[in-house]
Every structure is written in C-alpha cells, then in structure tokens.
Design a protein around this motif. Sequence first.
Motif, PDB file in Angstrom:
ATOM      1  N   VAL A  20       0.863  -1.179   0.000  1.00  0.00           N
ATOM      2  CA  VAL A  20       0.000   0.000   0.000  1.00  0.00           C
ATOM      3  C   VAL A  20       0.903   1.233   0.000  1.00  0.00           C
ATOM      4  CG1 VAL A  20      -1.695   1.336   1.307  1.00  0.00           C
ATOM      5  CG2 VAL A  20      -1.902  -1.168   1.172  1.00  0.00           C
ATOM      6  N   ASN A  21       0.699   2.096  -0.997  1.00  0.00           N
ATOM      7  CA  ASN A  21       1.451   3.348  -1.111  1.00  0.00           C
ATOM      8  C   ASN A  21       0.511   4.471  -0.673  1.00  0.00           C
ATOM      9  OD1 ASN A  21       3.029   5.528  -1.859  1.00  0.00           O
ATOM     10  ND2 ASN A  21       2.526   5.328  -4.041  1.00  0.00           N
ATOM     11  N   ASP A  22       0.712   4.962   0.553  1.00  0.00           N
ATOM     12  CA  ASP A  22      -0.233   5.901   1.151  1.00  0.00           C
ATOM     13  C   ASP A  22       0.398   7.285   1.272  1.00  0.00           C
ATOM     14  OD1 ASP A  22      -2.099   7.267   2.598  1.00  0.00           O
ATOM     15  OD2 ASP A  22      -2.009   5.988   4.375  1.00  0.00           O
ATOM     16  N   VAL A  23      -0.015   8.198   0.388  1.00  0.00           N
ATOM     17  CA  VAL A  23       0.584   9.544   0.390  1.00  0.00           C
ATOM     18  C   VAL A  23       0.167  10.365   1.608  1.00  0.00           C
ATOM     19  CG1 VAL A  23       0.841   9.632  -2.131  1.00  0.00           C
ATOM     20  CG2 VAL A  23      -1.202  10.639  -1.064  1.00  0.00           C
TER      21      VAL A  23
ATOM     22  N   VAL B 269       8.064  -1.475   6.019  1.00  0.00           N
ATOM     23  CA  VAL B 269       7.737  -0.064   5.764  1.00  0.00           C
ATOM     24  C   VAL B 269       8.853   0.632   4.986  1.00  0.00           C
ATOM     25  CG1 VAL B 269       7.123   2.145   6.830  1.00  0.00           C
ATOM     26  CG2 VAL B 269       6.403   0.001   7.916  1.00  0.00           C
ATOM     27  N   TRP B 270       8.466   1.405   3.985  1.00  0.00           N
ATOM     28  CA  TRP B 270       9.362   2.284   3.250  1.00  0.00           C
ATOM     29  C   TRP B 270       8.923   3.731   3.506  1.00  0.00           C
ATOM     30  CZ3 TRP B 270       8.953  -0.438  -2.227  1.00  0.00           C
ATOM     31  CH2 TRP B 270       9.584  -1.687  -2.167  1.00  0.00           C
ATOM     32  N   LEU B 271       9.890   4.641   3.432  1.00  0.00           N
ATOM     33  CA  LEU B 271       9.613   6.046   3.747  1.00  0.00           C
ATOM     34  C   LEU B 271       9.889   6.925   2.535  1.00  0.00           C
ATOM     35  CD1 LEU B 271      11.384   6.093   7.243  1.00  0.00           C
ATOM     36  CD2 LEU B 271       8.947   5.740   6.756  1.00  0.00           C
ATOM     37  N   ASP B 272       9.090   7.990   2.381  1.00  0.00           N
ATOM     38  CA  ASP B 272       9.162   8.817   1.166  1.00  0.00           C
ATOM     39  C   ASP B 272       9.040  10.289   1.554  1.00  0.00           C
ATOM     40  OD1 ASP B 272       8.445  10.225  -1.197  1.00  0.00           O
ATOM     41  OD2 ASP B 272       7.481   8.463  -2.057  1.00  0.00           O
ATOM     42  N   PRO B 273       9.988  11.139   1.135  1.00  0.00           N
ATOM     43  CA  PRO B 273       9.919  12.559   1.516  1.00  0.00           C
ATOM     44  C   PRO B 273       8.799  13.326   0.824  1.00  0.00           C
ATOM     45  CG  PRO B 273      11.737  12.195  -0.018  1.00  0.00           C
ATOM     46  CD  PRO B 273      11.193  10.831   0.340  1.00  0.00           C
ATOM     47  N   GLY B 274       8.120  12.734  -0.176  1.00  0.00           N
ATOM     48  CA  GLY B 274       6.990  13.419  -0.803  1.00  0.00           C
ATOM     49  C   GLY B 274       7.420  14.615  -1.634  1.00  0.00           C
ATOM     50  N   ILE B 275       8.251  14.342  -2.644  1.00  0.00           N
ATOM     51  CA  ILE B 275       8.716  15.410  -3.527  1.00  0.00           C
ATOM     52  C   ILE B 275       7.493  16.072  -4.188  1.00  0.00           C
ATOM     53  CG2 ILE B 275      10.067  15.890  -5.636  1.00  0.00           C
ATOM     54  CD1 ILE B 275      11.744  15.172  -3.082  1.00  0.00           C
ATOM     55  N   GLY B 276       7.406  17.410  -4.059  1.00  0.00           N
ATOM     56  CA  GLY B 276       6.293  18.152  -4.684  1.00  0.00           C
ATOM     57  C   GLY B 276       5.040  18.257  -3.838  1.00  0.00           C
TER      58      GLY B 276
ATOM     59  N   PRO C 253      14.175   1.706   3.949  1.00  0.00           N
ATOM     60  CA  PRO C 253      14.418   2.131   2.560  1.00  0.00           C
ATOM     61  C   PRO C 253      13.667   3.420   2.237  1.00  0.00           C
ATOM     62  CG  PRO C 253      13.940  -0.226   2.654  1.00  0.00           C
ATOM     63  CD  PRO C 253      13.646   0.321   4.025  1.00  0.00           C
ATOM     64  N   VAL C 254      14.323   4.285   1.482  1.00  0.00           N
ATOM     65  CA  VAL C 254      13.707   5.566   1.098  1.00  0.00           C
ATOM     66  C   VAL C 254      13.242   5.499  -0.360  1.00  0.00           C
ATOM     67  CG1 VAL C 254      14.161   8.025   0.707  1.00  0.00           C
ATOM     68  CG2 VAL C 254      14.957   6.910   2.804  1.00  0.00           C
ATOM     69  N   VAL C 255      11.992   5.902  -0.568  1.00  0.00           N
ATOM     70  CA  VAL C 255      11.367   5.973  -1.894  1.00  0.00           C
ATOM     71  C   VAL C 255      11.432   7.420  -2.363  1.00  0.00           C
ATOM     72  CG1 VAL C 255       9.206   5.588  -3.185  1.00  0.00           C
ATOM     73  CG2 VAL C 255       9.686   4.210  -1.127  1.00  0.00           C
TER      74      VAL C 255
END
Length: 271
Positions: free
Chosen positions: A100-103, A168-175, A199-201
Amino acid sequence: MTTVMGIVNVTPDSFSDGGRYLDATAAIAHGRELIDAGADILDIGGESTRPGAAAVSVADEKARVLPVIEALAADGAKISVDTSKAEVAAAALGAGAAIVNDVTALGDPEMGAVCAAAGCGLVLMHMKGTPRTMQDDPVYDDVVAEVREFLARRLAVATSAGVDVERVWLDPGIGFGKTVEHNLELIARIDRLTELGRPVVVGASRKNFIGVVTGREVDRRIGGSIATNVLAVANGAAVLRVHDVAETVAAIRVAEPILGRTEPLAAGAPA
Ligand code: HH2
C-alpha cells in the motif's frame, strides 16, 4: 539494488498522463509495457493527488483500480496500490496487491490495521497540508529535519498499529507542499532520511520543480527526471517511482557500478 516502481495512473486528471490509461484495457497494456521495460513493481492509482484534482469516491476508485490490479497480479507482477483510503487498500490487497502506497501516511485511521492484518508492504509519504492547499506558500524552518521527524512519527504510528517495521518504506513526498528549493534540498539530503533505518522511496518523475529548473513542459522532463533519480540513488534512495521506466532502468544500471553498488562483472564476462 535499486527498485524501480512504474507508475500506472488509472485517472482522468493526473498531471503528466491523465486520461491516457483511464480505460482498464489501456492501463493493463501500459502496466505490461512497464514490466517489459524492467519495472520491479507497478504502482497503480485511481485518484490524482495533484493540486486541485477532483476527489474520487471509494466506489469509483475501486472500479478504476481493481480490474487493473487483478489482471496484472495474475501476470505475476508485484503491485502497489496508490491510495489513501483503507477501504480501497483492503480491496486492492484482496485483488492481489502486495504493497500500500499511502501519500497521507495513515491519514485514514483504519489504514494501519488493514496493512497489519494483510502483512503487506507500506509506503509512508510526507505531505504538508492537503493536495488542495499544499502548494500555497509552504514554509519550513528546516525542511529536511521536519520531513525526517514526520516520517519517524508516522513509522511509530504504523508499528503501534501492528505493521511490521521491516515492511515499511519512507518517502519525503517530492512536490507535496514543497517549493523548488525544498525539493532540491530533500534530494540532496536523502542520507538524513536513510538514518531512520528504512528504505527511502523517491517520486520525482516529471514533477513541477524539474519544469521550473529546466523550463520544459511535462512531456519533456525525462532528462531532469533521470538526473534527479540518479542523484537520489547516489544519496541513498532505494526505490524510484517513475513514469519512464526503460530510461530510468538504463540510467541506474550504469550509475550503480560507478557508485560501487553492484557485484563486479564476472571474470571473462563480455563488457
Ligand atoms: N507522487 C505522486 C503520486 N503518488 N506516491 C509516493 N510514494 N511518492 C510520490 O512522490 C508520489 C506518490 C504524484 O505523481 P503522479 O501519480 O504521476 O500524479 P497524480 O498524483 O496527478 O496522479
């Protein structure tokens, strides 16, 4: 090795490819093309998150993504579902999605329990504000520190809901609630995010900051996207969410051995 996530937007209004794959048959064919081009994962979404995009009901979002997920999962593709609704996530996991990719990073209070019960992968992304308001003059004291703190907090929320930290993967949310400078700084300092131990996405593909820096429209941002993605990998990103899969895979295949990230070529292998 770097994981490449190919984007399949089953939407009428996504910023770069809205309307092209709204029809399930076209979306499935596009997903197959991305697998052939070297995608490790297909990220399938039925609701655009761009500023001002129309809200989509649970029923409509399910109707868009489920047939596409079923068909591509039946092919054996690894699927993530790009959704912030727990009900859509549960149905997608039932249809064969594995991630699940949850923004909204568990903005839906049921999402953690759904992911814990399924034992699926989970991407937690940083966003400042909501898609409607996020680009209205975002301000940070220290964008990297604030994004890192947010991701650490949401990781704790996920694990306390029973999600396995290893999934779990973590994402800085570019944009997502960031100026051009914020986006550039986050890409430059991914090493600060990898310190969280997950891991960072990075999802920078074709985004507006690349258009601002290069002066190019959305269909001519591939060079800027690849530069961003290669530098993201050099700085520690493990997963790239991209539209242009074949070109990104080729770029990463060259970048990784230069960065010392791949096994040396076997003795005698043709170079
Ligand atoms: N960006 C978008 C959507 N989902 N998920 C993650 N984890 N990271 C991102 O950076 C990210 C994301 C926006 O891109 P796109 O799907 O191409 O456009 P739209 O939201 O307009 O459908």
